[in-house]
Scaffold this active site. Structure first.
Site, mmCIF file in Angstrom:
data_model
loop_
_atom_site.group_PDB
_atom_site.id
_atom_site.type_symbol
_atom_site.label_atom_id
_atom_site.label_comp_id
_atom_site.label_asym_id
_atom_site.label_seq_id
_atom_site.Cartn_x
_atom_site.Cartn_y
_atom_site.Cartn_z
ATOM 1 C CE1 TYR A 97 -0.319 1.140 -3.817
ATOM 2 C CE2 TYR A 97 0.916 2.923 -4.823
ATOM 3 C CZ TYR A 97 -0.290 2.371 -4.441
ATOM 4 O OH TYR A 97 -1.464 3.049 -4.663
ATOM 5 C CE1 TYR A 474 -3.670 2.644 -9.644
ATOM 6 C CE2 TYR A 474 -4.714 3.047 -7.531
ATOM 7 C CZ TYR A 474 -3.788 3.393 -8.505
ATOM 8 O OH TYR A 474 -2.968 4.489 -8.304
ATOM 9 N NE ARG A 475 0.609 1.538 -8.387
ATOM 10 C CZ ARG A 475 1.387 2.631 -8.373
ATOM 11 N NH1 ARG A 475 0.838 3.830 -8.384
ATOM 12 N NH2 ARG A 475 2.699 2.522 -8.321
#
Length: 518
Positions: A97, A474-475
């Site tokens: 991420y 969602y991320r």
């Protein structure tokens, strides 16, 4: 030794070298020279990204380390004075991420790893209050050393990650407490202007219910400090799970890709009814294989792994096309009843081979999955990064409803886009409750510029094509925050910006985080 002149990092936008040197001097006066990192060697660990972009796009201006809330306040005061952007991190282990690197070059990293106190654990109520630098391993060891019969819920790379950072990015785990933000209770937040806010009951003088009642009075604020750049969270309360009298992890192996529809339809009712109380994971053959072997064991060529190699892996490594992991918790009597329900449902479906811990023994990947589902520490899933090699990883995680009808089309779409770009479909579905997370690890070789370019184009197309069908992530990693934010529409983005302007009018906190700017 700390650099006492200018930084070797990137300059913040709109800031001259002389102005930045003045800011660095003030940081050193506040923190001491050893807690202001500016040398290339010192900054290097914060620049190691896995996303498909050049390192220079995420090069920090400098790194400052705080040890107290007062220092965080002082750092933000200096950042406001010089209009220098700052990117707070806790442990910086957000692999896939974006890691520790900022979304934009020149941003100063505020590393909170030295704020690592376990402030309180209440063994009766099952609550904890922790600082940002506390890791899951540290908290796990604390519970063990003090004989406190409470379990953690942690993400897959558990030992080196931290509960505060994972929770404020709305990460998840694999026990019945796996929805981490749901199990969060109370925050302390340093706002951009240096004010300290305690949410919920924490704002009441002498309150003893900060970690037990989430809501407080008036608007509920904790949520706006998750996946945002509205404040720096310096303390967080969390609920821990009482250790159950008995625990039964199990796996179910399915042989065909198209079985994923049946899997969801068979097991979702058991999840909603809490027969299976934890998030169920349905991992595909490549996800499973990657955690135990390198791809080169069966295929050493370029491009997409051929089906023939996958069939050989399934046969020789004992891996299904889909591999379900779940567990039962409670008294032995409760588990016996629920186990009968699970077995009957699987047998009635006509497919799936159940594997228990007794049968699996210490074999991987069952062993690490069983550890995760009881909150034990493991780094086994980092084997994913060995699958293709080259250090590239971006997590694509669209959300939909937990219905089998959602799965096959999503699987085929993701696989087609990945294969079009020469990449593998390494994926798992996770049923949290009524939601279905489709988690794909876009693995690529960052040392190969051409493959990195393809991976970037691939991820962008995944976002676009899934978005056209109503699926949003969602991320997302730091390279695609704007594109992901666009999927949620202009009204949502406008409101995010209005809140940002109100709480951070100089725009110093984590510019670009979740696509939010002033």
């Amino acid at each position: 030794m700390a650099n006492t002149d200018s930084s070797t990092g990137a300059l913040p936008p709109g800031i001259s070298a002389a102005q930045f040197d003045q800011a660095l001097a003030k940081f050193r006066a506040l923190l001491g020279p050893d807690l202001v990192l500016t040398d290339e060697e010192q900054i290097a660990p914060y620049t190691k990204i896995m996303v498909a972009e050049e390192t220079e796009k995420h090069m920090p201006g400098a790194v400052v380390l705080a040890t107290t809330v007062e220092q965080v306040q002082g750092i933000l005061k200096i950042c406001n004075e010089f209009r220098t952007p700052v990117w707070p991190i806790s442990t910086g282990r957000n692999f896939g991420y974006g890691s520790a690197a900022p979304a934009r070059a020149g941003t100063i990293i505020l590393d909170l790893k030295k704020m690592n106190k376990i402030i309180e654990v209440d063994p009766v109520l099952g609550t904890a209050l922790v600082e940002p630098g506390v890791t899951y391993q540290q908290l796990h060891d604390y519970l063990s050393e003090n004989n406190i019969p409470l379990w953690l819920s942690c993400p897959a790379p558990s030992a080196i990650a931290g509960p505060l950072g994972n929770t404020v990015d709305r990460g998840v785990g694999y026990t019945p407490y796996g929805e981490h933000f749901l199990m969060q209770c109370g925050m302390e937040v340093v706002l951009a202007d240096g004010e300290v806010l305690r949410t919920g009951m924490g704002s009441v003088p002498n309150s003893n219910s900060w970690q037990v009642f989430k809501w407080g009075y008036g608007p509920y604020l904790d949520g706006i400090f998750t996946q945002s750049n509205y404040g720096v969270v310096t303390k967080m309360g969390m609920w821990l799970m009482p250790a159950p009298p008995a625990y039964k992890p199990f796996s179910i192996r399915y042989e065909k890709d198209e079985d994923i529809d049946l899997i969801v339809e068979t097991l979702r009712p058991l999840r909603i009814a809490q027969v299976i109380p934890n998030a169920m994971v349905f991992a595909n053959v490549m996800w499973e294989a990657a955690t135990i072997i390198p791809r080169s064991k069966y295929y050493d060529g370029k491009g997409v792994t051929p089906d023939s190699a996958l069939e050989e892996i399934k046969a020789r490594e004992g891996i299904g096309a889909w591999n379900v992991y779940a567990a039962l918790y409670g008294t032995p009597e409760q588990i016996e009843v629920n186990w009968a329900i699970v077995k009957n449902a699987v047998e009635a479906s006509g497919k799936g081979r159940i594997i228990t811990q007794e049968e699996a023994g210490d074999t991987e990947p069952f062993k690490y999955r069983a550890a995760l589902m009881k909150g034990d520490m493991t780094l086994q899933e980092f084997g994913l990064y060995r699958w293709r090699g080259g250090g590239g990883s971006m997590w694509f995680a669209p959300v939909s409803v937990a219905k089998g009808s959602e799965t096959v089309a999503q699987m085929n779409l993701a696989k087609a886009i990945l294969n079009e770009h020469g990449l593998d479909y390494v994926a798992e579905f996770i049923v949290g409750m009524r939601d279905l997370h489709h988690v794909v690890d876009v693995l690529f070789d960052r040392s190969d510029p051409e493959e990195t370019q393809r991976a970037h184009a691939c991820f962008s197309k995944l976002l676009t094509e899934f978005g056209k069908r109503g699926y949003a992530v969602y991320r997302v990693n730091t390279a695609f925050m704007d594109q992901a934010a666009d999927l949620y529409g202009p009204t949502k983005r406008a409101i995010d910006q209005k809140i940002k302007r109100a709480l951070d009018p100089n725009g110093i906190l984590a510019p670009g985080k979740s696509g939010i700017d002033i």
